[in-house]
Scaffold this motif. Structure first.
Motif, PDB file in Angstrom:
ATOM      1  N   ARG A 200       0.576  -1.186   0.020  1.00  0.00           N
ATOM      2  CA  ARG A 200      -0.022  -0.331  -0.132  1.00  0.00           C
ATOM      3  C   ARG A 200       0.732   1.647   0.138  1.00  0.00           C
ATOM      4  NH1 ARG A 200      -5.471  -1.032   3.699  1.00  0.00           N
ATOM      5  NH2 ARG A 200      -5.462  -2.155   3.172  1.00  0.00           N
TER       6      ARG A 200
ATOM      7  N   TYR B 129       8.792   7.237   6.296  1.00  0.00           N
ATOM      8  CA  TYR B 129       6.879   7.165   6.590  1.00  0.00           C
ATOM      9  C   TYR B 129       7.186   7.474   8.446  1.00  0.00           C
ATOM     10  CZ  TYR B 129       6.655   4.912   1.996  1.00  0.00           C
ATOM     11  OH  TYR B 129       6.053   5.147   1.084  1.00  0.00           O
TER      12      TYR B 129
ATOM     13  N   ALA C  71      -5.537  14.497  10.710  1.00  0.00           N
ATOM     14  CA  ALA C  71      -6.012  13.560   9.995  1.00  0.00           C
ATOM     15  C   ALA C  71      -4.523  12.910   9.687  1.00  0.00           C
ATOM     16  CB  ALA C  71      -7.606  14.542   8.263  1.00  0.00           C
ATOM     17  N   MET C  72      -3.652  14.196   8.814  1.00  0.00           N
ATOM     18  CA  MET C  72      -2.054  13.612   8.631  1.00  0.00           C
ATOM     19  C   MET C  72      -1.883  12.828   9.741  1.00  0.00           C
ATOM     20  SD  MET C  72      -1.471  17.816   6.767  1.00  0.00           S
ATOM     21  CE  MET C  72       0.257  16.950   6.189  1.00  0.00           C
TER      22      MET C  72
ATOM     23  N   GLU D 243      -3.384  10.575  11.183  1.00  0.00           N
ATOM     24  CA  GLU D 243      -3.468   9.471  11.375  1.00  0.00           C
ATOM     25  C   GLU D 243      -3.071   8.916  10.037  1.00  0.00           C
ATOM     26  OE1 GLU D 243      -5.359   7.301  12.929  1.00  0.00           O
ATOM     27  OE2 GLU D 243      -5.382   8.956  14.887  1.00  0.00           O
ATOM     28  N   THR D 244      -3.284   9.468   8.629  1.00  0.00           N
ATOM     29  CA  THR D 244      -2.495   9.108   7.329  1.00  0.00           C
ATOM     30  C   THR D 244      -1.207   9.039   7.509  1.00  0.00           C
ATOM     31  OG1 THR D 244      -4.372  10.440   6.025  1.00  0.00           O
ATOM     32  CG2 THR D 244      -2.366   9.421   4.777  1.00  0.00           C
ATOM     33  N   ALA D 245      -0.689   9.544   7.655  1.00  0.00           N
ATOM     34  CA  ALA D 245       1.292   9.189   8.604  1.00  0.00           C
ATOM     35  C   ALA D 245       1.175   8.370   9.717  1.00  0.00           C
ATOM     36  CB  ALA D 245       2.073  10.270   8.585  1.00  0.00           C
TER      37      ALA D 245
ATOM     38  N   LEU E 183      -0.716   5.915   9.045  1.00  0.00           N
ATOM     39  CA  LEU E 183      -0.770   4.218   8.912  1.00  0.00           C
ATOM     40  C   LEU E 183      -0.149   3.725   7.219  1.00  0.00           C
ATOM     41  CD1 LEU E 183      -4.998   4.607   7.337  1.00  0.00           C
ATOM     42  CD2 LEU E 183      -4.071   3.498   9.277  1.00  0.00           C
ATOM     43  N   ASP E 184       0.641   5.007   7.182  1.00  0.00           N
ATOM     44  CA  ASP E 184       1.909   4.873   6.034  1.00  0.00           C
ATOM     45  C   ASP E 184       2.058   3.965   6.573  1.00  0.00           C
ATOM     46  OD1 ASP E 184       0.284   6.199   4.157  1.00  0.00           O
ATOM     47  OD2 ASP E 184       1.306   7.710   4.052  1.00  0.00           O
TER      48      ASP E 184
END
Length: 394
Positions: free
Chosen positions: A76, A106, A167-168, A170-172, A174-175
């Protein structure tokens, strides 16, 4: 003296004629005795009474084994493969670590996002303080309405910035988690398509495949007649499609030793082939089935019915006809044309041509040269052809 010579010639002729007759009679007697001595005895043959049993109809088909769950594992996130964390070909559990992609970029991105969140929260706190002060000032008419609304908008903007920063983060996060590629299902993992040091492209590079092991599916095609028969059975309430039993055998197996049930019938007939695709589910605790294997399938037909069964060795082929030899009361072999059916537990179903009580020659069929030939029957079992008792009716 003149009359005695003709008389002697007559007697000589009569004697010669009598001698010839005696010789001919003697020769004929010898031939008769020779024929009596050389006449063959009736051959011994194994004879078994036909079996009348209840048999279950099964429809034959061929298919392929398939995994219930089959996953092409792709990353992903993009990055270089740092480690292959599994042994190729081994079974893995759901959630097991399979690949590790270099997490450093990441991890840094997550730290940057967390810093942005902290800054946004500080700015939001300052905007909230200003908004609170502006409320007291507006009540005292110390500031204009425009200044108060500007501070209110600043607070809303700061709170939105906090949510965006969250949100950023959370995205980081997840990555960073996606740098550890884990098995999405339990099953057997294939070979690693990318090894350590290779670049994996997000959603593009194939890392490996994972196929589930237990249970498995077998896909097969059934003809229109079989499909219509099962539809009629379903409408009559005899059984539901999902309860239709199947038996499966692999290429190296005799018969169909594995049992399963049909759990899916396609929603349309293929007009090009006149068949409909069906799917059965089979337990696979011993890992006997591997996806892709060829399978011989028997689909359960109508309810059990009475049938005549004989040993397949008794069936003889005469061009396009099939026949057997039956033994009558006079111990002679008589030809009986039959219509053979399918095999059931090692015996041949006879659709027509035989009746209960008929005795069929099972062993020694090659000794019978023509219908009506005398034989010496010996009773044998229809299954296995083993002798039961000697029956010599001569």
């Amino acid at each position: 003296m003149l009359h005695s010579r003709p008389r002697r010639r007559v007697w000589r002729a009569l004697a010669a004629t009598g001698l010839a007759a005696a010789v001919a009679f003697a020769v004929a007697g010898c031939d008769t005795r020779a024929q009596d001595q050389t006449a063959p005895a009736p051959p011994d043959v194994g004879v078994a009474a036909v079996l009348s049993e209840q048999v279950q109809d099964w429809n034959e088909a061929t298919g392929r084994i398939a995994a219930v769950e089959s996953v092409e594992l792709r990353p992903r996130v993009s990055g270089y493969v740092e480690r292959v964390a599994y042994a190729e070909g081994d079974e893995v559990a759901k959630g097991d670590l399979l690949f590790v992609i270099d997490p450093r970029p990441y991890r840094a991105a997550l730290q940057r996002a967390e810093a942005e969140l902290a800054r946004a929260r500080a700015e939001a706190q300052l905007a909230k303080t200003r908004h609170t002060r502006a409320q007291s000032l507006i009540e005292a008419s110390a500031i204009s309405r425009d200044d108060f609304e500007a501070r209110s908008a600043g607070l809303a903007e700061a709170e939105a910035a906090v949510r965006a920063a969250q949100a950023m983060v959370e995205t980081a996060r997840l990555d960073l988690a996606f740098t550890q590629v884990r098995a999405p299902v339990a099953g057997r993992a294939g070979r690693a398509m990318l090894t350590t040091g290779n670049l994996a492209q997000a959603d593009a590079s194939l890392l490996t495949t994972v196929v589930s092991q237990d249970p498995v599916h077998v896909y097969f095609e059934t003809d229109e007649r079989t499909f219509l028969r099962h539809q009629a059975m379903s409408r009559a309430g005899e059984r539901r499609n999902a309860d239709n039993a199947v038996r499966v055998g692999l290429a190296d197996e005799a018969g169909h030793p594995h049992a399963g049930t049909v759990d899916f019938l396609d929603n349309q007939i293929n007009p090009a082939t006149g068949t409909v695709r069906a799917r059965a589910v089979l337990p696979n605790p011993d890992r006997r089935f591997t996806p892709g294997l060829f399978a011989r399938v028997q689909l359960e037909g109508a309810s059990a019915r009475p049938a005549i069964l004989i040993d397949d060795k008794a069936v003889i082929t005469d061009q396009d006809r099939k026949y057997v030899y039956v033994v009558g009361e006079d111990n002679t072999a008589q030809r009986r044309d039959i219509v053979p059916g399918r095999m059931v537990e090692g015996l041949r179903v006879v659709e027509s041509g035989l009746a209960t009580g008929d005795r069929v020659i099972v062993n020694g069929v090659q000794k019978v040269f023509m219908p009506g030939m005398p034989v010496a029957p010996q009773a044998v079992a229809m299954r296995g052809g083993q002798p039961i008792e000697a029956v010599a009716k001569r």
